[in-house]
Each structure stands twice: as structure tokens, then as C-alpha cells.
Design a protein around this motif. Sequence first.
Motif, short mmCIF file in Angstrom:
data_model
loop_
_atom_site.label_atom_id
_atom_site.label_comp_id
_atom_site.label_asym_id
_atom_site.label_seq_id
_atom_site.Cartn_x
_atom_site.Cartn_y
_atom_site.Cartn_z
N VAL A 154 71.92 43.31 44.67
CA VAL A 154 70.95 43.45 45.75
C VAL A 154 70.74 44.94 45.99
CG1 VAL A 154 70.55 43.02 48.22
CG2 VAL A 154 71.69 41.28 46.81
N GLU A 155 69.48 45.33 46.12
CA GLU A 155 69.17 46.73 46.37
C GLU A 155 68.88 46.94 47.86
OE1 GLU A 155 66.86 49.66 43.61
OE2 GLU A 155 65.37 48.54 44.79
N LEU A 156 69.44 48.00 48.42
CA LEU A 156 69.22 48.37 49.83
C LEU A 156 68.47 49.69 49.85
CD1 LEU A 156 72.81 47.60 51.13
CD2 LEU A 156 70.80 46.10 51.21
N TRP A 157 67.44 49.78 50.71
CA TRP A 157 66.58 50.97 50.77
C TRP A 157 66.33 51.40 52.20
CZ3 TRP A 157 60.88 50.15 51.59
CH2 TRP A 157 60.19 51.36 51.65
N GLU A 158 66.66 52.65 52.49
CA GLU A 158 66.31 53.23 53.78
C GLU A 158 65.16 54.20 53.55
OE1 GLU A 158 68.02 56.14 57.28
OE2 GLU A 158 69.44 55.33 55.84
N PRO A 159 63.94 53.85 54.02
CA PRO A 159 62.82 54.77 53.86
C PRO A 159 63.10 56.07 54.62
CG PRO A 159 62.08 52.64 54.68
CD PRO A 159 63.57 52.64 54.72
N LEU A 160 62.57 57.18 54.12
CA LEU A 160 62.71 58.44 54.81
C LEU A 160 61.81 58.44 56.04
CD1 LEU A 160 62.76 61.07 51.95
CD2 LEU A 160 64.68 60.09 53.20
N ALA A 161 62.32 58.98 57.14
CA ALA A 161 61.52 59.09 58.37
C ALA A 161 60.45 60.15 58.16
CB ALA A 161 62.41 59.47 59.54
N ASP A 162 59.28 59.89 58.71
CA ASP A 162 58.18 60.87 58.59
C ASP A 162 58.48 62.11 59.39
OD1 ASP A 162 56.76 59.23 56.94
OD2 ASP A 162 55.62 58.30 58.54
#
Length: 126
Positions: free
Chosen positions: A118-126
Motif C-alpha cells: 500500500v502506498e501512502l502519500w502526503e501532498p506538499l502544502a501550498d
Amino acid sequence: MARVTGIGGVFLKAKDPKALYAWYAEHLGIKMSEWGGASFEWSDEVPAGTGTTAWSLFPESSKHFGDGPQQAMINYRVDNLDELIEQLTAAGVTIDPKREEASYGKFAWIVDPEGNRVELWEPLAD
């Protein structure tokens, strides 16, 4: 508590990714973007336009899904990757030591109780 906030992507292995992309485009209207997959914009994301779900095909030989026979992998968007990894470690979840950072976020991988990567992704905050 750190948590999943949505589906960041759905990834499938394919014997011939180009031909399978063409099939999905012809029969289901999924058009490939310049980056090599499709993006589905979230209509209920706040603020609007900040969330998408990626859909992508990988070569059958790809190791992105781990070493086993797994043919699909879900990418879960998370709100705090580091905190979630700490929580999962404390709970005894199998965690791949490999981590990645890209211009669009941070990534980590875990294995569920049935052996699915399973892949976990935290998008970068703008």
C-alpha cells in the motif's frame, strides 16, 4: 491521530501499458495526461481544485508494487505521513524502510495483513 483523507491513486500492472491505455481511452474515456497517467479532479475538495486521484498503468515487470505477484496498488492520501508511520510502527505494521520525496509530496509504503503493498502519500502544502 494522523489518518487517510482520500484515494491518491490507483495503479495497475499491464503486459502492454500503451495498448491498455488505448483500450481504456477508447472504451471508458480515460485520457492519458502528459505525466503518463490520468487525473480525476475531486469536486468536493476544499479549497476546490486541490485534490485529484491519479490512475496509472505500470509495466508488468515493475517493482513499484513490491516483489510479489500483486497486480494493483492503492495510493492513500494522508494528512501527516510522519505521524502515521510512527502510529503504524507502534502497531506492528510492516513498513518498507524506503521513503521518497518529490515536488508534489512525500511517499511511504506499508504491507497490509494479507501481503498487499500500500502506498501512502502526503501532498506538499501550498
